[in-house]
Motif scaffolding. Sequence first.
Motif, PDB file in Angstrom:
ATOM      1  N   ASP A  98      52.514  81.919  55.783  1.00  0.00           N
ATOM      2  CA  ASP A  98      52.489  83.201  55.063  1.00  0.00           C
ATOM      3  C   ASP A  98      52.031  83.002  53.616  1.00  0.00           C
ATOM      4  O   ASP A  98      51.219  83.771  53.094  1.00  0.00           O
ATOM      5  CB  ASP A  98      53.872  83.859  55.066  1.00  0.00           C
ATOM      6  N   VAL A  99      52.551  81.969  52.976  1.00  0.00           N
ATOM      7  CA  VAL A  99      52.193  81.711  51.576  1.00  0.00           C
ATOM      8  C   VAL A  99      50.740  81.264  51.474  1.00  0.00           C
ATOM      9  O   VAL A  99      49.976  81.777  50.643  1.00  0.00           O
ATOM     10  CB  VAL A  99      53.134  80.659  50.941  1.00  0.00           C
ATOM     11  N   THR A 100      50.329  80.325  52.321  1.00  0.00           N
ATOM     12  CA  THR A 100      48.950  79.835  52.228  1.00  0.00           C
ATOM     13  C   THR A 100      47.942  80.913  52.623  1.00  0.00           C
ATOM     14  O   THR A 100      46.872  81.002  52.018  1.00  0.00           O
ATOM     15  CB  THR A 100      48.742  78.553  53.056  1.00  0.00           C
ATOM     16  N   ASP A 101      48.287  81.742  53.595  1.00  0.00           N
ATOM     17  CA  ASP A 101      47.399  82.859  53.946  1.00  0.00           C
ATOM     18  C   ASP A 101      47.221  83.808  52.760  1.00  0.00           C
ATOM     19  O   ASP A 101      46.118  84.273  52.473  1.00  0.00           O
ATOM     20  CB  ASP A 101      47.929  83.649  55.152  1.00  0.00           C
TER      21      ASP A 101
ATOM     22  N   ASP B 292      59.780  66.349  54.420  1.00  0.00           N
ATOM     23  CA  ASP B 292      59.303  67.628  54.982  1.00  0.00           C
ATOM     24  C   ASP B 292      58.811  68.587  53.903  1.00  0.00           C
ATOM     25  O   ASP B 292      59.124  69.781  53.905  1.00  0.00           O
ATOM     26  CB  ASP B 292      60.394  68.298  55.833  1.00  0.00           C
ATOM     27  N   ILE B 293      58.028  68.034  52.975  1.00  0.00           N
ATOM     28  CA  ILE B 293      57.446  68.846  51.906  1.00  0.00           C
ATOM     29  C   ILE B 293      55.952  68.986  52.174  1.00  0.00           C
ATOM     30  O   ILE B 293      55.229  67.993  52.271  1.00  0.00           O
ATOM     31  CB  ILE B 293      57.695  68.202  50.527  1.00  0.00           C
ATOM     32  N   ALA B 294      55.517  70.209  52.304  1.00  0.00           N
ATOM     33  CA  ALA B 294      54.101  70.490  52.508  1.00  0.00           C
ATOM     34  C   ALA B 294      53.393  70.470  51.157  1.00  0.00           C
ATOM     35  O   ALA B 294      53.954  70.854  50.139  1.00  0.00           O
ATOM     36  CB  ALA B 294      53.925  71.854  53.168  1.00  0.00           C
TER      37      ALA B 294
ATOM     38  N   CYS C 121      40.385  71.326  49.670  1.00  0.00           N
ATOM     39  CA  CYS C 121      41.414  72.353  49.490  1.00  0.00           C
ATOM     40  C   CYS C 121      42.123  72.636  50.811  1.00  0.00           C
ATOM     41  O   CYS C 121      41.637  72.295  51.869  1.00  0.00           O
ATOM     42  CB  CYS C 121      40.787  73.647  48.974  1.00  0.00           C
ATOM     43  N   GLY C 122      43.266  73.292  50.698  1.00  0.00           N
ATOM     44  CA  GLY C 122      44.008  73.703  51.881  1.00  0.00           C
ATOM     45  C   GLY C 122      45.286  72.902  52.054  1.00  0.00           C
ATOM     46  O   GLY C 122      45.723  72.183  51.157  1.00  0.00           O
ATOM     47  N   LEU C 123      45.880  73.036  53.226  1.00  0.00           N
ATOM     48  CA  LEU C 123      47.126  72.346  53.535  1.00  0.00           C
ATOM     49  C   LEU C 123      46.831  70.878  53.807  1.00  0.00           C
ATOM     50  O   LEU C 123      46.099  70.550  54.739  1.00  0.00           O
ATOM     51  CB  LEU C 123      47.810  72.998  54.738  1.00  0.00           C
ATOM     52  N   LEU C 124      47.395  70.001  52.995  1.00  0.00           N
ATOM     53  CA  LEU C 124      47.135  68.569  53.112  1.00  0.00           C
ATOM     54  C   LEU C 124      48.225  67.852  53.895  1.00  0.00           C
ATOM     55  O   LEU C 124      47.965  66.850  54.551  1.00  0.00           O
ATOM     56  CB  LEU C 124      47.004  67.943  51.717  1.00  0.00           C
ATOM     57  N   THR C 125      49.460  68.323  53.781  1.00  0.00           N
ATOM     58  CA  THR C 125      50.565  67.801  54.578  1.00  0.00           C
ATOM     59  C   THR C 125      51.448  68.976  54.944  1.00  0.00           C
ATOM     60  O   THR C 125      51.471  69.989  54.249  1.00  0.00           O
ATOM     61  CB  THR C 125      51.439  66.769  53.820  1.00  0.00           C
ATOM     62  N   GLY C 126      52.184  68.841  56.020  1.00  0.00           N
ATOM     63  CA  GLY C 126      53.186  69.842  56.346  1.00  0.00           C
ATOM     64  C   GLY C 126      52.885  70.655  57.582  1.00  0.00           C
ATOM     65  O   GLY C 126      51.803  70.602  58.143  1.00  0.00           O
ATOM     66  N   ASN C 127      53.882  71.423  57.965  1.00  0.00           N
ATOM     67  CA  ASN C 127      53.851  72.259  59.164  1.00  0.00           C
ATOM     68  C   ASN C 127      53.809  73.717  58.737  1.00  0.00           C
ATOM     69  O   ASN C 127      54.738  74.201  58.078  1.00  0.00           O
ATOM     70  CB  ASN C 127      55.104  71.971  59.996  1.00  0.00           C
ATOM     71  N   VAL C 128      52.759  74.428  59.116  1.00  0.00           N
ATOM     72  CA  VAL C 128      52.589  75.825  58.701  1.00  0.00           C
ATOM     73  C   VAL C 128      53.690  76.744  59.213  1.00  0.00           C
ATOM     74  O   VAL C 128      53.915  77.812  58.654  1.00  0.00           O
ATOM     75  CB  VAL C 128      51.215  76.389  59.133  1.00  0.00           C
TER      76      VAL C 128
END
Length: 136
Positions: free
Chosen positions: A8-11, A95-97, A28-35
Motif C-alpha cells: 500500500d505504501v509503495t504503491d 524483517d525490515i523492508a 529504485c523500488g523494493l530492495l528487500t522485504g515482503n510486500v
Amino acid sequence: MATATIKDVTDYLETLAPQSYQEDYDNCGLLTGNVDESIKGVLVTLDCTEDVVEEARRENCNLIVAHHPIIFRGLKKLTGQTYVERTIINAIKNDIAIYAIHTNLDHVHIGVNKKIAEKIGLQNLKILHSQKKTPC
C-alpha cells in the motif's frame, strides 16, 4: 479497518514518482522485504546504512524509505564484508523492508530538487532540461 501493507505504501509512493521515471542506471523500488507485510512504522532517510536499519529496529519500523538505493549494482554475495552487505543482512534478519525512490523522485515536480530549491529560497523555478519520459 484493514491494516496498511508495505505494498500500500509503495504503491502510493509510485503514484507520486512512478518507477518508469527512474534513470536506466538506477535501482529504485523494493530492495528487500515482503510486500504483504503489515506496516508497523516507516523510517525515511537519504541513505540506508547500518545505523538506519538499527534505528528502524529500535523504533519498530518495518519499512525504510531511502532516497538512494543501498543496492545499486548487483550483489554477488552476502558475507557481511561490506557495510552494504551488513545493512542488507540486518534488514532481512529483522524483517525490515527497504524501498528506494531515487531518480524517479528527482524527476517529478514535487521531488527532491524542488524541495531543496524552496528551502534555500529560490523563486521562479522551472525545469531546465526535462526527461522525455517524465511529464515535468
